[in-house]
Design a protein around this motif. Structure first.
Motif, PDB file in Angstrom:
ATOM      1  N   ALA A  25      40.879  78.618  13.553  1.00  0.00           N
ATOM      2  CA  ALA A  25      41.472  78.060  12.338  1.00  0.00           C
ATOM      3  C   ALA A  25      41.052  76.615  12.099  1.00  0.00           C
ATOM      4  CB  ALA A  25      42.996  78.144  12.411  1.00  0.00           C
ATOM      5  N   ASP A  26      40.834  76.274  10.825  1.00  0.00           N
ATOM      6  CA  ASP A  26      40.728  74.876  10.430  1.00  0.00           C
ATOM      7  C   ASP A  26      42.113  74.249  10.475  1.00  0.00           C
ATOM      8  OD1 ASP A  26      38.027  75.253   9.931  1.00  0.00           O
ATOM      9  OD2 ASP A  26      38.315  75.609   7.780  1.00  0.00           O
ATOM     10  N   LEU A  27      42.173  72.920  10.450  1.00  0.00           N
ATOM     11  CA  LEU A  27      43.461  72.229  10.422  1.00  0.00           C
ATOM     12  C   LEU A  27      43.729  71.791   8.988  1.00  0.00           C
ATOM     13  CD1 LEU A  27      43.302  70.091  13.684  1.00  0.00           C
ATOM     14  CD2 LEU A  27      44.247  72.386  13.339  1.00  0.00           C
ATOM     15  N   ILE A  28      44.739  72.376   8.387  1.00  0.00           N
ATOM     16  CA  ILE A  28      45.062  72.152   6.989  1.00  0.00           C
ATOM     17  C   ILE A  28      46.343  71.336   6.907  1.00  0.00           C
ATOM     18  CG2 ILE A  28      45.567  73.265   4.778  1.00  0.00           C
ATOM     19  CD1 ILE A  28      44.114  75.765   5.986  1.00  0.00           C
ATOM     20  N   VAL A  29      46.297  70.261   6.169  1.00  0.00           N
ATOM     21  CA  VAL A  29      47.447  69.365   6.077  1.00  0.00           C
ATOM     22  C   VAL A  29      48.684  70.129   5.607  1.00  0.00           C
ATOM     23  CG1 VAL A  29      48.426  67.426   4.785  1.00  0.00           C
ATOM     24  CG2 VAL A  29      46.129  67.252   5.751  1.00  0.00           C
ATOM     25  N   ASP A  30      49.763  69.972   6.358  1.00  0.00           N
ATOM     26  CA  ASP A  30      51.082  70.557   6.099  1.00  0.00           C
ATOM     27  C   ASP A  30      51.141  72.061   6.328  1.00  0.00           C
ATOM     28  OD1 ASP A  30      52.166  68.108   5.627  1.00  0.00           O
ATOM     29  OD2 ASP A  30      52.282  68.306   3.463  1.00  0.00           O
ATOM     30  N   ALA A  31      50.064  72.674   6.820  1.00  0.00           N
ATOM     31  CA  ALA A  31      50.129  74.083   7.208  1.00  0.00           C
ATOM     32  C   ALA A  31      50.885  74.203   8.522  1.00  0.00           C
ATOM     33  CB  ALA A  31      48.734  74.671   7.342  1.00  0.00           C
TER      34      ALA A  31
END
Length: 444
Positions: free
Chosen positions: A61-67
């Motif tokens: 997974a990518d790191l997505i803000v507020d996910a």
């Protein structure tokens, strides 16, 4: 998020939405529901605009803000989602790949539960600045002699941040995660760079004193900037963990700009109209509620003293406050204090007058339209108001103040506790000692 519980066999399952859930009062709209392991299963209703990544999908997974990144369900330490996302360990507030003592950290994670009253980590989403406290949180050790070397890492990266571009090449990217629900889930809050464009070096990293049971010790208070990077690509994380320079391909532009020239491109999120609920205005933790009860009890037979206390709390929140005088009870005209807020350079200050009102109400007694209208009616042109209470503002008055654009700072019980904690008063005993020292009652 709405939660509820019912007995269930321990396991992790995802229920499809059914109208019967809504009819039973479990949910209010067509949202997924999760059943967690345990002797009681908690149903979590997630908002439909909340991005959630399952435990199985974390390694890619990518790191997505507020996910939100879900934990596992085995009931062991292997359920930690950060360790599955990144090879940085599975415990502690400081997690990293490499060694702080050898200066080989490639990637660092800051984790916060925001539950430690003495160390109130806080992210200001309107400025993009994070306040994070080091790992020397109990007496008995030197500032840099901590088990995980978190303070050593802070010292070195903030020093390098003020060096050359070559020095900043050695600063590991910092990733901020905070505790979320359910279970071990975490929320990604952003890619961090040490320091901020609006702060001096002394403000960016400061060694502050605290005491516990009469023993004094130091810890770091560090400030980072959340960079304007909506998504951190997995390809970059893999490369950095493998030892590639942090400015390698797929590097977020905001990070490269910081390394090259110490330029901060902050992720700022100006708020829309804010109307905080009763729950948001009152502290949830037992210790925090006890602090409010102690203040209320202290001033219960001396309500005039709370006006001075309210001024002191406001100064903690707004340190640029200048002169502030508590008015006499018989002449206050609806204002418990009048003061000045100072703007601009020290050699040429701009002064804005304000009026402050204080109500020493208990948590069950809300501030309503009548109390706030009294303050509004006495505000002059180009003045602003401050209302301080130990309780909360009801929904009607909060909505009216914000909708009508009245320039009033509404300071509720949670704000009072947060201000005290940030200034080193995180327990009932510490607050009680502060009250007795600063506001001795009549005859003392």
């Amino acid at each position: 998020m709405i939660t509820n519980t019912l007995p269930c066999t321990p396991r992790f399952i995802r229920f499809p939405f059914s109208s019967s859930f809504a009819e039973a009062g479990w949910v209010s709209r067509a949202l997924p529901v999760i059943c967690l392991e345990g002797s009681l299963v908690r149903l979590h209703v997630m908002s439909d605009n909340e991005r959630t990544i399952t435990f199985e999908d974390l390694p890619a997974a990518d790191l997505i803000v507020d996910a939100r990144y879900l934990g596992g369900t085995a009931g062991t330490i292997r359920d930690d989602p950060i360790a599955r996302l990144l090879d940085v360990g599975n415990q502690g507030g400081f997690r990293y790949k490499g060694s702080p003592r050898q200066g080989t950290v490639k990637l660092a994670v800051l984790y916060t539960s925001r539950a430690e009253t003495d160390w109130p980590d806080a992210l200001d989403v309107q400025t993009g600045v994070l306040t994070y406290y080091g790992d020397n949180r109990t007496p008995g050790r030197d500032l840099h002699d901590t088990q995980r070397g978190g303070n050593l890492l802070l010292r070195d990266v903030f020093s390098a941040a003020h060096g050359t571009a070559a020095d900043r090449q050695n600063v590991p990217p910092f990733l901020l995660f905070e505790k979320a629900a359910p279970g071990r889930a975490v929320r990604f809050r952003g890619l961090l760079a040490p320091g901020a464009s609006t702060l001096s070096s002394d403000d960016e990293l400061a060694a502050i004193w605290r005491s516990r049971e009469g023993h004094r010790f130091q810890n770091y208070r560090a400030r980072f900037t959340v960079l304007d990077v909506p998504s951190v690509p997995r390809s970059w994380l893999r490369a950095v963990l493998a030892g590639a320079p942090t400015t390698t391909s797929d590097c977020p532009p905001a990070w490269k700009n910081w390394v090259d020239s110490r330029a901060y491109s902050a992720l700022v999120a100006p708020s829309t109209m804010v109307v905080r609920s009763r729950t948001q205005q009152l502290p949830a933790e037992t210790t925090e509620r006890s602090i409010l009860e102690a203040i209320h009890r202290y001033f219960s037979r001396w309500p005039q003293g709370f006006e001075e206390c309210a001024v002191a709390v406001w100064r903690m929140i707004a340190p640029s406050t200048g002169r502030c005088d508590v008015t006499r009870p018989s002449r206050d005209g609806g204002r418990d204090a009048v003061g000045q807020y100072l703007l601009g350079p020290l050699a040429d200050r701009v002064v804005i007058d304000f009026a402050l009102e204080a109500k020493c109400y208990g948590p069950s007694n809300s501030i309503g339209v009548r109390e706030v209208s009294r303050l509004i009616s006495r505000l002059r042109h180009r003045h602003f108001g401050v209302f301080v209470t130990l309780s909360y503002f009801n929904a009607q008055v909060y909505d009216e103040v914000r909708s009508d654009g009245h320039p009033i700072a509404l300071i509720c019980g949670r704000d009072v506790v947060d201000a005290l904690r940030e200034h080193g008063y995180g327990t009932v005993d510490e607050v009680q000692a502060w009250l007795e020292k600063m506001f001795p009652g009549p005859g003392q």
